[in-house]
Design a protein around this motif. Structure first.
Motif, PDB file in Angstrom:
ATOM      1  N   HIS A 151       0.828  -1.215   0.000  1.00 24.33           N
ATOM      2  CA  HIS A 151       0.000   0.000   0.000  1.00 24.33           C
ATOM      3  C   HIS A 151       0.858   1.258   0.000  1.00 24.33           C
ATOM      4  O   HIS A 151       0.370   2.340   0.313  1.00 24.33           O
ATOM      5  N   GLU A 152       2.123   1.119  -0.376  1.00 25.38           N
ATOM      6  CA  GLU A 152       3.051   2.248  -0.524  1.00 25.38           C
ATOM      7  C   GLU A 152       3.199   3.103   0.736  1.00 25.38           C
ATOM      8  O   GLU A 152       3.019   4.320   0.699  1.00 25.38           O
ATOM      9  N   PRO A 153       3.537   2.465   1.851  1.00 23.63           N
ATOM     10  CA  PRO A 153       3.724   3.231   3.083  1.00 23.63           C
ATOM     11  C   PRO A 153       5.013   4.048   3.037  1.00 23.63           C
ATOM     12  O   PRO A 153       5.949   3.690   2.317  1.00 23.63           O
ATOM     13  N   GLN A 154       5.044   5.130   3.804  1.00 27.14           N
ATOM     14  CA  GLN A 154       6.272   5.930   3.883  1.00 27.14           C
ATOM     15  C   GLN A 154       7.179   5.435   4.998  1.00 27.14           C
ATOM     16  O   GLN A 154       8.334   5.811   5.082  1.00 27.14           O
ATOM     17  N   ILE A 155       6.584   4.652   5.901  1.00 27.38           N
ATOM     18  CA  ILE A 155       7.329   4.164   7.064  1.00 27.38           C
ATOM     19  C   ILE A 155       7.227   2.646   7.078  1.00 27.38           C
ATOM     20  O   ILE A 155       6.138   2.102   6.908  1.00 27.38           O
ATOM     21  N   LEU A 156       8.355   1.997   7.276  1.00 29.08           N
ATOM     22  CA  LEU A 156       8.325   0.541   7.355  1.00 29.08           C
ATOM     23  C   LEU A 156       8.937   0.078   8.673  1.00 29.08           C
ATOM     24  O   LEU A 156      10.068   0.425   9.004  1.00 29.08           O
ATOM     25  N   PHE A 157       8.155  -0.700   9.421  1.00 29.88           N
ATOM     26  CA  PHE A 157       8.667  -1.334  10.633  1.00 29.88           C
ATOM     27  C   PHE A 157       9.049  -2.767  10.314  1.00 29.88           C
ATOM     28  O   PHE A 157       8.248  -3.507   9.736  1.00 29.88           O
ATOM     29  N   LEU A 158      10.243  -3.124  10.704  1.00 34.07           N
ATOM     30  CA  LEU A 158      10.685  -4.511  10.541  1.00 34.07           C
ATOM     31  C   LEU A 158      11.016  -5.034  11.934  1.00 34.07           C
ATOM     32  O   LEU A 158      11.998  -4.596  12.548  1.00 34.07           O
ATOM     33  N   ASP A 159      10.173  -5.926  12.422  1.00 34.62           N
ATOM     34  CA  ASP A 159      10.379  -6.435  13.782  1.00 34.62           C
ATOM     35  C   ASP A 159      11.222  -7.697  13.719  1.00 34.62           C
ATOM     36  O   ASP A 159      10.762  -8.741  13.278  1.00 34.62           O
ATOM     37  N   GLU A 160      12.455  -7.575  14.138  1.00 35.42           N
ATOM     38  CA  GLU A 160      13.414  -8.698  14.106  1.00 35.42           C
ATOM     39  C   GLU A 160      13.451  -9.369  12.735  1.00 35.42           C
ATOM     40  O   GLU A 160      13.173 -10.565  12.620  1.00 35.42           O
ATOM     41  N   PRO A 161      13.825  -8.605  11.708  1.00 36.43           N
ATOM     42  CA  PRO A 161      13.742  -9.137  10.345  1.00 36.43           C
ATOM     43  C   PRO A 161      14.625 -10.348  10.099  1.00 36.43           C
ATOM     44  O   PRO A 161      14.359 -11.104   9.166  1.00 36.43           O
ATOM     45  N   THR A 162      15.639 -10.544  10.892  1.00 38.22           N
ATOM     46  CA  THR A 162      16.538 -11.654  10.596  1.00 38.22           C
ATOM     47  C   THR A 162      16.696 -12.619  11.770  1.00 38.22           C
ATOM     48  O   THR A 162      17.635 -13.409  11.796  1.00 38.22           O
ATOM     49  N   ALA A 163      15.749 -12.573  12.718  1.00 35.87           N
ATOM     50  CA  ALA A 163      15.841 -13.512  13.848  1.00 35.87           C
ATOM     51  C   ALA A 163      15.764 -14.937  13.310  1.00 35.87           C
ATOM     52  O   ALA A 163      14.873 -15.269  12.536  1.00 35.87           O
ATOM     53  N   GLY A 164      16.714 -15.733  13.687  1.00 31.11           N
ATOM     54  CA  GLY A 164      16.713 -17.132  13.286  1.00 31.11           C
ATOM     55  C   GLY A 164      17.037 -17.367  11.816  1.00 31.11           C
ATOM     56  O   GLY A 164      16.857 -18.451  11.293  1.00 31.11           O
ATOM     57  N   VAL A 165      17.517 -16.328  11.135  1.00 34.20           N
ATOM     58  CA  VAL A 165      17.853 -16.449   9.714  1.00 34.20           C
ATOM     59  C   VAL A 165      19.362 -16.661   9.599  1.00 34.20           C
ATOM     60  O   VAL A 165      20.122 -16.077  10.362  1.00 34.20           O
ATOM     61  N   ASP A 166      19.775 -17.501   8.651  1.00 33.05           N
ATOM     62  CA  ASP A 166      21.221 -17.748   8.579  1.00 33.05           C
ATOM     63  C   ASP A 166      21.967 -16.539   7.992  1.00 33.05           C
ATOM     64  O   ASP A 166      21.364 -15.610   7.462  1.00 33.05           O
ATOM     65  N   VAL A 167      23.274 -16.588   8.119  1.00 34.76           N
ATOM     66  CA  VAL A 167      24.099 -15.420   7.834  1.00 34.76           C
ATOM     67  C   VAL A 167      23.921 -14.902   6.407  1.00 34.76           C
ATOM     68  O   VAL A 167      23.796 -13.700   6.181  1.00 34.76           O
ATOM     69  N   GLU A 168      23.849 -15.817   5.441  1.00 32.21           N
ATOM     70  CA  GLU A 168      23.704 -15.402   4.046  1.00 32.21           C
ATOM     71  C   GLU A 168      22.406 -14.631   3.826  1.00 32.21           C
ATOM     72  O   GLU A 168      22.376 -13.571   3.224  1.00 32.21           O
ATOM     73  N   LEU A 169      21.334 -15.217   4.346  1.00 29.85           N
ATOM     74  CA  LEU A 169      20.020 -14.580   4.186  1.00 29.85           C
ATOM     75  C   LEU A 169      19.973 -13.248   4.915  1.00 29.85           C
ATOM     76  O   LEU A 169      19.313 -12.310   4.483  1.00 29.85           O
ATOM     77  N   ARG A 170      20.672 -13.190   6.016  1.00 31.45           N
ATOM     78  CA  ARG A 170      20.705 -11.950   6.780  1.00 31.45           C
ATOM     79  C   ARG A 170      21.321 -10.843   5.930  1.00 31.45           C
ATOM     80  O   ARG A 170      20.846  -9.726   5.882  1.00 31.45           O
ATOM     81  N   LYS A 171      22.374 -11.188   5.215  1.00 32.61           N
ATOM     82  CA  LYS A 171      23.024 -10.185   4.357  1.00 32.61           C
ATOM     83  C   LYS A 171      22.103  -9.757   3.223  1.00 32.61           C
ATOM     84  O   LYS A 171      22.060  -8.577   2.868  1.00 32.61           O
ATOM     85  N   ASP A 172      21.361 -10.712   2.665  1.00 27.62           N
ATOM     86  CA  ASP A 172      20.378 -10.362   1.621  1.00 27.62           C
ATOM     87  C   ASP A 172      19.375  -9.367   2.177  1.00 27.62           C
ATOM     88  O   ASP A 172      19.006  -8.400   1.526  1.00 27.62           O
ATOM     89  N   MET A 173      18.932  -9.649   3.398  1.00 32.10           N
ATOM     90  CA  MET A 173      17.931  -8.789   4.023  1.00 32.10           C
ATOM     91  C   MET A 173      18.491  -7.377   4.222  1.00 32.10           C
ATOM     92  O   MET A 173      17.803  -6.386   3.963  1.00 32.10           O
ATOM     93  N   TRP A 174      19.724  -7.292   4.647  1.00 35.21           N
ATOM     94  CA  TRP A 174      20.348  -5.981   4.852  1.00 35.21           C
ATOM     95  C   TRP A 174      20.367  -5.193   3.550  1.00 35.21           C
ATOM     96  O   TRP A 174      20.126  -3.992   3.520  1.00 35.21           O
ATOM     97  N   GLU A 175      20.671  -5.911   2.463  1.00 33.83           N
ATOM     98  CA  GLU A 175      20.725  -5.280   1.143  1.00 33.83           C
ATOM     99  C   GLU A 175      19.341  -4.738   0.755  1.00 33.83           C
ATOM    100  O   GLU A 175      19.214  -3.617   0.267  1.00 33.83           O
ATOM    101  N   ILE A 176      18.333  -5.546   1.006  1.00 35.29           N
ATOM    102  CA  ILE A 176      16.959  -5.132   0.694  1.00 35.29           C
ATOM    103  C   ILE A 176      16.593  -3.883   1.485  1.00 35.29           C
ATOM    104  O   ILE A 176      16.045  -2.917   0.955  1.00 35.29           O
ATOM    105  N   VAL A 177      16.923  -3.894   2.758  1.00 37.83           N
ATOM    106  CA  VAL A 177      16.576  -2.759   3.622  1.00 37.83           C
ATOM    107  C   VAL A 177      17.289  -1.492   3.148  1.00 37.83           C
ATOM    108  O   VAL A 177      16.704  -0.415   3.089  1.00 37.83           O
ATOM    109  N   ARG A 178      18.545  -1.641   2.772  1.00 32.73           N
ATOM    110  CA  ARG A 178      19.291  -0.481   2.270  1.00 32.73           C
ATOM    111  C   ARG A 178      18.632   0.114   1.033  1.00 32.73           C
ATOM    112  O   ARG A 178      18.497   1.320   0.902  1.00 32.73           O
TER     113      ARG A 178
END
Ligand SMILES: Nc1ncnc2c1ncn2[C@@H]1O[C@H](COP(=O)(O)OP(=O)(O)O)[C@@H](O)[C@H]1O
Ligand SMILES: [Mg+2]
Length: 308
Positions: A151-178
């Motif tokens: 819905h095209e929000p201006q604010i995004l909350f990510l609650d523990e986006p990488t909890a329990g995610v392995d290191v590779e996926l965590r880096k992907d997530m960081w890239e997405i967030v950036r």
């Protein structure tokens, strides 16, 4: 610049009588990546829940883009996307249907081109007709992000986006967030991983036992509270730290080849001069030296320990 979220004297006491938040004051700046860092149970999810209208506050004032979150609930909610801590999607729906439906929930007109762009950006386009249950964990998380952004929000909350995610996926997530931040979305993420806050955030807020212990620019935080280590590479190894040097905070490392001196960068005197004098007197020579900044981890552990 006006804050996009302004939280004043916020407290939350659950029906059980448990005080999950007390006296929280926090401003979020438009366009920033803000990391709310704290151990489990600190109140991160509660805080997000209140701003998103999922948890009722006990006292305090919360404004999003200048609007009161209760009085202007619909307008406020439309500005916010939430990726919750728990994955909550209908396993039997397709990716496309799930994301498209989420947009409709906010009363926004259908926009297939936008959904397509989102799915492509999140590398989900090939999976658009797959049902959620057939996806990997990393893909499911990306679907949650697409859903939150539909819905095209201006604010995004990510609650523990990488909890329990392995290191590779965590880096992907960081890239997405950036990338999201570059597109102008204000991002508030919670994490109990120090590395994640250190990696991602423009500013870091540390929360412990329902109270914000500190809010600071990441770089300043590391510099202001940081301690440094001076590592001396010794010409000949030592078995123990000589008694004549006991008054300095020293530790041996590298099988006795390195002498590590920890000092406070905030202190008026670091003690380095006195140390070097005492080393010379003791006849200890070194071939090289280096300084290392303490990581956010040291700072965090310090703060949380001293607050408890
Ligand atoms: N519905 C609830 N009723 C009572 N206590 C709760 C409820 N939800 C959370 N809590 C308590 O509030 C504290 C903060 O929880 P939470 O906000 O989930 O912390 P975090 O997300 O930082 O791990 C925890 O001690 C938790 O047990
Ligand atoms: Mg939580």
């Amino acid at each position: 610049m006006e804050p996009i979220i302004s939280i004043t004297d916020l407290s939350k006491v659950y029906d059980s009588g448990f005080r999950a938040l007390g006296g929280v004051n926090l401003d979020i700046r438009p366009g920033e990546i803000f990391a709310l860092l704290g151990p489990n149970g600190a109140g991160k999810t509660t805080l997000i829940g209140i701003v998103c209208g999922l948890v009722r506050r006990t006292t305090g004032d919360v404004r999003v883009d200048g609007r009161d979150i209760d009085r202007d609930y619909r307008a406020v909610r439309a500005m916010i996307g939430l990726v919750p801590q728990e994955l909550t999607t209908d396993a039997f729906e397709t990716v496309w249907a799930t994301v498209n439906f989420s947009r409709g929930l906010f009363g926004k007109p259908s926009n297939p081109a936008l959904i397509e762009r989102l799915l492509r950006e999140l590398s989900l386009w090939e999976k658009k007709d797959s049902t959620i249950r057939t996806l990997s964990g990393g893909m499911k998380r990306r679907v949650m992000i697409a859903k939150a952004l539909a819905h095209e929000p201006q604010i995004l909350f990510l609650d523990e986006p990488t909890a329990g995610v392995d290191v590779e996926l965590r880096k992907d997530m960081w890239e997405i967030v950036r990338k999201l931040a570059q597109s102008g979305v204000t991002i508030i993420l919670t994490t109990h991983y120090i590395e994640e806050a250190e990696e991602m955030a423009d500013r870091i807020g540390i929360i412990n036992k329902g109270e914000i212990v500190l809010v600071e620019e990441k770089a300043k935080l590391i510099a202001r509270l940081g301690r440094k280590q001076l590592v001396l590479h010794l010409q000949s190894r030592l078995d123990t730290v000589p008694t004549s040097l006991e008054r300095h905070k020293l530790a041996l490392a590298g099988d006795g080849r390195n002498l590590v001196f920890t000092y406070d960068t905030r202190a008026e005197r670091t003690g380095i001069t006195a140390l070097l004098t005492d080393l010379a007197t003791a006849g200890i020579r070194f071939s090289d030296l280096e300084t290392r900044e303490s990581s956010l981890e040291d700072i965090f552990v310090d703060l949380v320990r001293s607050a408890s």
